[in-house]
Design an enzyme around this catalytic site. Structure first.
Site, PDB file in Angstrom:
ATOM      1  N   ASP A  31     -10.819   1.918  -2.927  1.00 13.56           N
ATOM      2  CA  ASP A  31     -11.343   1.627  -1.593  1.00 13.56           C
ATOM      3  C   ASP A  31     -12.866   1.643  -1.616  1.00 13.56           C
ATOM      4  O   ASP A  31     -13.491   1.318  -0.599  1.00 13.56           O
ATOM      5  CB  ASP A  31     -10.852   2.675  -0.587  1.00 13.56           C
ATOM      6  N   ASP A  52       0.840  -1.197   0.000  1.00 16.46           N
ATOM      7  CA  ASP A  52       0.000   0.000   0.000  1.00 16.46           C
ATOM      8  C   ASP A  52       0.879   1.253   0.000  1.00 16.46           C
ATOM      9  O   ASP A  52       2.074   1.193   0.322  1.00 16.46           O
ATOM     10  CB  ASP A  52      -0.868  -0.049   1.271  1.00 16.46           C
TER      11      ASP A  52
END
Ligand code: DGJ
Length: 734
Positions: free
Chosen positions: A542, A472
């Site tokens: 997301d 990430d």
């Protein structure tokens, strides 16, 4: 056989340089496409043609393309126009020479061809400045079967003094048409890759990022350029490019006074002057180019085929179905929370469990996003038996195990930030601005590169049962600056950061060729072919709301394939939306990509449990078609009518998976009819509806047989009318 193919390729390579009165025609060819340049020694190289295959290129020895407005000479567009001479548009190259001279004029210095293997031919066109020791190599790698051409440029300092590269593009493409329509992709967190199309008018349109990290959250370095009308799915001329670079980029579309469109694409030159020392080279990233005279559907299929083979790790391997812990547990878990999740995941037929953020940090425990980043040791309070225990539990349940890291970042509240303040990106004495409570590590520094590599290495070494890493990166660059780079070279930061990142990826892949890695940057913030080639998949967003995902995945999948598109079913409503959406709709959308779940599996009960379990069985059946098949978009979610549909067709055209979605209320008298595409007209196909919820079928021709010809000309009718109803069909040769 291999020898025969290579000798045929050699013959075609020798035939691609046609000489006439010292003028050379240089061809870059794939199976169906041709690029043509003409060159005369010590003169500028002309850009002649880029499009569908042309066999006889002799006419290009005579052809003229453009008249210079303020002179009597005909001047064709150049292969790679530098700032200098009469070139007053945005240049592909701009240098400041050692004596301060600002202009450069590139002339032809030779060409080279190499057959790399059965599918790839490399062409290098050498250019040089007539007065200064500057060499510029324009390199093309032509992928024959996939009809992709990757273009990149190398600038070499062949002199004894430094000079400065102010900008160097990866590609320059001149186009001539009546009108130009640009499709680009814009967005923000939780709404990445939103498609925008506009007619270009005189002037310059620039799509760029200066964020470096998480660069594609708001803009994408991928574009479509349609001639003479908006881009159509199955017709019309479209040029496409996608820059394989994970930092600042700029695409510029300059519509000049002669009506020519001048496209430049490459690294963003903003505050990025690069000083080249004697013998030093600067290499640009590749611009991945393709063209179709049959619309954007073919463009997409070219990119997908190429990506699975050349720009994706393990592109020929089926992807597992994943349960990710993030939305089901966030930072709030202990060992039992996680082992329970694994036990329940196994019951659903899920194949991998991924432990997301929150597992590390002791002095500064990662119980929220405000502490711990940088301290990659397991949090013993939360997980006293360590990661090995969890990974073993997963394997005992028949699941693979993966884990999350964010190794480029550091929380000020961490041991690492206290120990190595000099590793943090900062601008002199100015405040270091936190974003999501974190700072960025300076990957231009080789010590930081070692740290990031070692972090990966140590995390993977926590258990032999770790087979997947989610990487990430949750902030971008602001207040740029490096303690490592000299004061003269602060502008090198942008280039050196990305090169530093890629050198870490290279080391990781050399040591861990088999591990699966997910590319994530607050969702789709780093979605480009430069990074993707080291990864197995990307987290598109997301936002797991399936309605929003239809748009995000439509944009992402225009270039990047379904096999790499992590698409998870989450609870509804969830953190991004108050909207309640049916479980079937959530599954059906996620099944158009690499299916996964991101919730507490124990919360799916009763009828929903049976449905979800069966949907996973159904996905396993259609998974090879979705992951390796050809994508045919049938109805775009952007169309006003409120439907969306697409299908994947296996390469042998024996099977297809069809998906349709109703996005708004349709009057019950509106009957949804859809023509299929990509099938073999001569084959017979049986259609079976999948993912049926509560016995409610949407297709009443299930188990019946149709010809491919009928399905593509007449189509099928579906009972889809209410918002968020959806259909999945298996279309199989009978
Ligand atoms: C952002 C990612 O996109 C999410 O999936 C999750 O991993 C969080 N970071 C964790 O902090």
């Amino acid at each position: 056989m291999r020898h025969i193919v290579i000798s045929i390729l050699f013959l075609s390579v020798f035939s691609v340089c046609i000489f006439s009165q010292n003028k050379e025609i240089i061809e870059v060819r794939t199976n169906d496409l041709t690029m043509i340049f003409s060159a005369l020694k010590n003169e500028k190289v002309s850009f002649q043609y880029w499009g569908d295959k042309i066999n006889d290129t002799s006419a290009f020895l005579k052809k003229r393309f453009k008249r210079q407005p303020d002179s009597n000479q005909d001047t064709d567009p150049q292969l790679f126009p530098a700032y200098g001479g009469r070139y007053y548009l945005n240049p592909a190259l701009r240098l400041t020479h050692s004596d301060g001279v600002l202009t450069t004029e590139l002339v032809f210095a030779g060409t080279e061809k190499k057959v790399m293997d059965e599918n790839r031919i490399e062409t290098i066109i050498h250019l040089k400045d007539l007065f200064y020791p500057v060499l510029v190599d324009v390199r093309f790698v032509a992928y024959q079967k996939e009809n992709i051409i990757c273009q990149s440029v190398v600038v070499t300092n062949a002199g004894k003094k430094n000079f400065s590269v102010e900008n160097v593009a990866s590609t320059y493409i001149p186009l001539h048409a009546q009108s130009y329509y640009l499709t680009h992709f814009h967005g923000t967190w939780a709404a990445e890759m939103q498609m925008k199309e506009e007619k270009l008018t005189p002037g310059v349109k620039v799509i760029e990022s200066k964020k470096e990290v998480r660069a594609t959250q708001s803009e994408s370095p991928s574009f479509l350029l349609s001639l003479n009308g908006p881009a159509q799915e199955n017709s019309g001329e479209i040029y496409a490019g996608s820059l394989a670079w994970s930092g600042n980029f700029a695409l510029s579309f300059e519509f000049d006074e002669s009506g020519l469109l001048n496209i430049l694409g490459g690294i963003n030159p903003f505050a990025s002057t690069y000083h080249l020392q004697p013998n030093q080279k600067l290499e640009t990233p590749e611009m991945v180019l393709t063209y179709s005279s049959k619309g954007k559907g073919q463009i997409t299929r070219n990119y997908h085929d190429w990506s699975r083979k050349y720009a994706l790790a393990h592109g020929a391997k089926i992807r597992p179905i994943i349960l990710n812990s993030w939305e089901g547990a966030y930072f709030n878990f202990d060992e039992k929370t996680l082992t329970d999740m694994m036990d329940n995941a196994a019951k659903f037929g899920i194949e991998m469990f991924v432990l997301d953020d929150g597992w590390f940090g002791n002095n500064y425990p990662r119980n929220g996003d405000n502490a711990g980043l940088g301290d990659w040791q397991v949090n013993l309070k939360k997980l006293p038996h360590g990661i090995g225990y969890l990974a073993d539990h997963a394997v005992a349940k028949g699941l693979k195990f993966g884990i999350w890291i964010e190794p480029e970042m550091v929380n000020p509240e961490s041991d690492l930030a206290k120990k190595h303040p000099e590793w943090v990106v900062k601008s002199g004495k100015r405040d270091i601005l936190p974003m999501r409570n974190q700072w960025l590590l300076d990957l231009s520094n080789p010590k930081v590169q070692d740290f990031v590599f070692n972090t990966f290495d140590q995390v993977v070494s926590m258990s032999p049962n770790i087979s997947y890493i989610k990487w990430d990166a949750n902030r971008h660059v602001d207040n740029v600056g490096s303690d490592y780079l000299s004061k003269e070279n602060q502008t090198h930061f942008w280039y050196d950061y990305v090169k530093g990142l890629y050198s870490v990826y290279e080391r990781i892949r050399a040591k861990y060729p088999d591990i699966e890695i997910q590319l994530c940057s607050s969702g789709g913030g780093r979605l480009d072919f430069g990074a993707l080639k080291y990864h197995d998949e990307f987290w598109a967003s997301d936002n797991t709301n399936p309605l929003n995902r239809l748009f995000i995945q439509y944009g992402s999948n225009t270039f990047f394939p379904a096999i790499a598109t992590a698409a998870h079913v989450s609870t509804s409503p969830n953190h991004q939306t108050g909207q309640m959406l049916p479980l079937k709709f959530r599954f059906d959308v996620a099944m158009t990509g690499r299916l996964g779940m991101e919730l507490q599996p124990k919360d799916i009960v009763g009828e929903d449990y049976e449905f979800a379990k069966n949907a996973i069985i159904d996905y396993k059946m259609i998974r090879p078609i979705v992951q390796f098949g050809d994508l045919y978009r049938l109805i775009s979610p952007y169309d006003e009518n409120g439907w969306s549909s697409l299908m994947y067709v296996s390469k042998d055209k024996k099977q297809a998976a069809f998906f349709a979605f109703s996005l708004k209320y349709h009057d019950r008298t509106t009957f949804f009819e859809n023509k299929l595409n990509g099938l073999d007209p001569g084959k017979n196909y049986k259609i079976t509806e999948l993912n049926i919820k509560s016995g409610q079928r949407t297709f009443n021709g299930t188990e019946k047989t149709y010809t491919g010809d009928y399905l593509m000309k007449v189509g099928i009718g579906l009972n889809l009318g209410n918002p968020f109803e959806s259909t999945v069909l298996l279309v199989k040769e009978d």
